[in-house]
Motif scaffolding. Structure first.
Motif, PDB file in Angstrom:
ATOM      1  N   GLU A  15       0.833  -1.205   0.000  1.00 25.01           N
ATOM      2  CA  GLU A  15       0.000   0.000   0.000  1.00 25.01           C
ATOM      3  C   GLU A  15       0.867   1.256   0.000  1.00 25.01           C
ATOM      4  O   GLU A  15       0.576   2.222  -0.703  1.00 25.01           O
ATOM      5  N   ASP A  16       1.952   1.231   0.772  1.00 21.79           N
ATOM      6  CA  ASP A  16       2.878   2.368   0.794  1.00 21.79           C
ATOM      7  C   ASP A  16       3.539   2.558  -0.574  1.00 21.79           C
ATOM      8  O   ASP A  16       3.776   3.684  -1.003  1.00 21.79           O
ATOM      9  N   LYS A  17       3.816   1.458  -1.248  1.00 19.67           N
ATOM     10  CA  LYS A  17       4.457   1.541  -2.561  1.00 19.67           C
ATOM     11  C   LYS A  17       3.562   2.218  -3.586  1.00 19.67           C
ATOM     12  O   LYS A  17       4.054   2.891  -4.492  1.00 19.67           O
ATOM     13  N   GLU A  18       2.246   2.078  -3.427  1.00 19.32           N
ATOM     14  CA  GLU A  18       1.323   2.778  -4.327  1.00 19.32           C
ATOM     15  C   GLU A  18       1.480   4.287  -4.186  1.00 19.32           C
ATOM     16  O   GLU A  18       1.344   5.025  -5.152  1.00 19.32           O
ATOM     17  N   PHE A  19       1.745   4.751  -2.974  1.00 12.43           N
ATOM     18  CA  PHE A  19       1.974   6.170  -2.725  1.00 12.43           C
ATOM     19  C   PHE A  19       3.328   6.611  -3.282  1.00 12.43           C
ATOM     20  O   PHE A  19       3.474   7.724  -3.787  1.00 12.43           O
ATOM     21  N   CYS A  20       4.318   5.720  -3.196  1.00  7.16           N
ATOM     22  CA  CYS A  20       5.698   6.059  -3.552  1.00  7.16           C
ATOM     23  C   CYS A  20       5.965   5.870  -5.043  1.00  7.16           C
ATOM     24  O   CYS A  20       6.823   5.078  -5.456  1.00  7.16           O
ATOM     25  N   LEU A  48       4.703   6.977   7.821  1.00 11.63           N
ATOM     26  CA  LEU A  48       4.183   6.670   9.155  1.00 11.63           C
ATOM     27  C   LEU A  48       2.942   7.498   9.458  1.00 11.63           C
ATOM     28  O   LEU A  48       1.975   6.982  10.029  1.00 11.63           O
ATOM     29  N   TRP A  49       2.938   8.757   9.068  1.00 11.75           N
ATOM     30  CA  TRP A  49       1.766   9.609   9.254  1.00 11.75           C
ATOM     31  C   TRP A  49       0.581   9.055   8.457  1.00 11.75           C
ATOM     32  O   TRP A  49      -0.532   8.973   8.969  1.00 11.75           O
ATOM     33  N   ARG A  50       0.830   8.657   7.203  1.00  9.25           N
ATOM     34  CA  ARG A  50      -0.236   8.115   6.358  1.00  9.25           C
ATOM     35  C   ARG A  50      -0.798   6.818   6.946  1.00  9.25           C
ATOM     36  O   ARG A  50      -1.995   6.568   6.869  1.00  9.25           O
ATOM     37  N   ARG A  51       0.051   6.001   7.537  1.00  7.57           N
ATOM     38  CA  ARG A  51      -0.422   4.761   8.166  1.00  7.57           C
ATOM     39  C   ARG A  51      -1.316   5.068   9.369  1.00  7.57           C
ATOM     40  O   ARG A  51      -2.319   4.397   9.591  1.00  7.57           O
ATOM     41  N   ASP A  52      -0.953   6.068  10.143  1.00  8.51           N
ATOM     42  CA  ASP A  52      -1.738   6.440  11.333  1.00  8.51           C
ATOM     43  C   ASP A  52      -3.061   7.106  10.974  1.00  8.51           C
ATOM     44  O   ASP A  52      -4.095   6.795  11.550  1.00  8.51           O
ATOM     45  N   PHE A  53      -3.024   8.053  10.032  1.00  4.07           N
ATOM     46  CA  PHE A  53      -4.202   8.879   9.759  1.00  4.07           C
ATOM     47  C   PHE A  53      -5.017   8.434   8.545  1.00  4.07           C
ATOM     48  O   PHE A  53      -6.136   8.888   8.361  1.00  4.07           O
ATOM     49  N   LYS A  54      -4.445   7.575   7.701  1.00  8.20           N
ATOM     50  CA  LYS A  54      -5.137   6.987   6.548  1.00  8.20           C
ATOM     51  C   LYS A  54      -5.868   8.018   5.672  1.00  8.20           C
ATOM     52  O   LYS A  54      -7.077   7.914   5.448  1.00  8.20           O
ATOM     53  N   PRO A  55      -5.159   9.014   5.167  1.00  3.41           N
ATOM     54  CA  PRO A  55      -5.821  10.027   4.339  1.00  3.41           C
ATOM     55  C   PRO A  55      -6.414   9.448   3.059  1.00  3.41           C
ATOM     56  O   PRO A  55      -7.358  10.014   2.510  1.00  3.41           O
ATOM     57  N   ASN A  56      -5.901   8.326   2.604  1.00  5.71           N
ATOM     58  CA  ASN A  56      -6.407   7.696   1.388  1.00  5.71           C
ATOM     59  C   ASN A  56      -7.817   7.123   1.584  1.00  5.71           C
ATOM     60  O   ASN A  56      -8.499   6.814   0.615  1.00  5.71           O
ATOM     61  N   LEU A  57      -8.270   7.016   2.828  1.00  5.79           N
ATOM     62  CA  LEU A  57      -9.601   6.469   3.098  1.00  5.79           C
ATOM     63  C   LEU A  57     -10.643   7.556   3.384  1.00  5.79           C
ATOM     64  O   LEU A  57     -11.813   7.244   3.605  1.00  5.79           O
ATOM     65  N   THR A  59     -13.409  10.329   2.885  1.00  4.41           N
ATOM     66  CA  THR A  59     -14.482  10.560   1.911  1.00  4.41           C
ATOM     67  C   THR A  59     -14.939  12.009   2.056  1.00  4.41           C
ATOM     68  O   THR A  59     -14.605  12.691   3.039  1.00  4.41           O
ATOM     69  N   SER A  60     -15.731  12.478   1.114  1.00 10.91           N
ATOM     70  CA  SER A  60     -16.257  13.835   1.212  1.00 10.91           C
ATOM     71  C   SER A  60     -17.134  13.977   2.449  1.00 10.91           C
ATOM     72  O   SER A  60     -17.198  15.051   3.054  1.00 10.91           O
ATOM     73  N   GLU A  61     -17.780  12.905   2.864  1.00 10.13           N
ATOM     74  CA  GLU A  61     -18.599  12.939   4.087  1.00 10.13           C
ATOM     75  C   GLU A  61     -17.724  13.220   5.317  1.00 10.13           C
ATOM     76  O   GLU A  61     -18.133  13.939   6.227  1.00 10.13           O
ATOM     77  N   ASP A  62     -16.506  12.660   5.324  1.00 12.47           N
ATOM     78  CA  ASP A  62     -15.599  12.853   6.457  1.00 12.47           C
ATOM     79  C   ASP A  62     -15.181  14.310   6.620  1.00 12.47           C
ATOM     80  O   ASP A  62     -14.857  14.740   7.724  1.00 12.47           O
ATOM     81  N   VAL A  63     -15.149  15.036   5.537  1.00 12.41           N
ATOM     82  CA  VAL A  63     -14.646  16.419   5.583  1.00 12.41           C
ATOM     83  C   VAL A  63     -15.716  17.441   5.211  1.00 12.41           C
ATOM     84  O   VAL A  63     -15.405  18.578   4.907  1.00 12.41           O
ATOM     85  N   LYS A  64     -16.988  17.055   5.281  1.00 13.45           N
ATOM     86  CA  LYS A  64     -18.057  17.947   4.833  1.00 13.45           C
ATOM     87  C   LYS A  64     -18.085  19.257   5.604  1.00 13.45           C
ATOM     88  O   LYS A  64     -18.364  20.306   5.034  1.00 13.45           O
ATOM     89  N   ASP A  65     -17.796  19.226   6.913  1.00 13.98           N
ATOM     90  CA  ASP A  65     -17.792  20.463   7.694  1.00 13.98           C
ATOM     91  C   ASP A  65     -16.680  21.407   7.245  1.00 13.98           C
ATOM     92  O   ASP A  65     -16.862  22.622   7.197  1.00 13.98           O
TER      93      ASP A  65
END
Length: 93
Positions: A15-20, A48-57, A59-65
């Motif tokens: 999964e990290d390799k997809e980012f890299c 490590l930040w991406r693994r913790d916070f999972k920005p790839n997951l 959705t627009s619902e998560d950030v609607k506010d």
């Protein structure tokens, strides 16, 4: 890029390799003036930040506010079909 991949790839999962992508690795190398160790440290911190916070997951619902503040805009998709998000963080205090 090849030498950087040889350093980074053994340390990360698929999964990290997809980012890299080559483009991503190039950005980290440029950001650290082509110093491999410095670029490796910076990239591994990002991974490590991406693994913790999972920005790839997100959705627009998560950030609607946040989108409602007119400081974040979703404009199209990248080559992998992920949404492209533009941010203007200085617009809100």
């Amino acid at each position: 890029i090849k030498e950087f991949k040889e350093i980074i790839y053994p340390q990360i999962n698929e999964e990290d390799k997809e980012f890299c992508t080559d483009y991503c690795l190039r950005r980290y190398l440029r950001a650290r003036n082509l110093k491999l160790k410095d670029a490796e440290k910076m990239l591994m911190n990002t991974i490590l930040w991406r693994r913790d916070f999972k920005p790839n997951l997100l959705t627009s619902e998560d950030v609607k506010d946040i989108i409602g503040l007119n400081t974040v805009f979703i404009k199209g998709k990248d080559k992998q079909g992920r949404p492209v998000v533009y941010m203007k963080p200085g617009a809100v205090n």
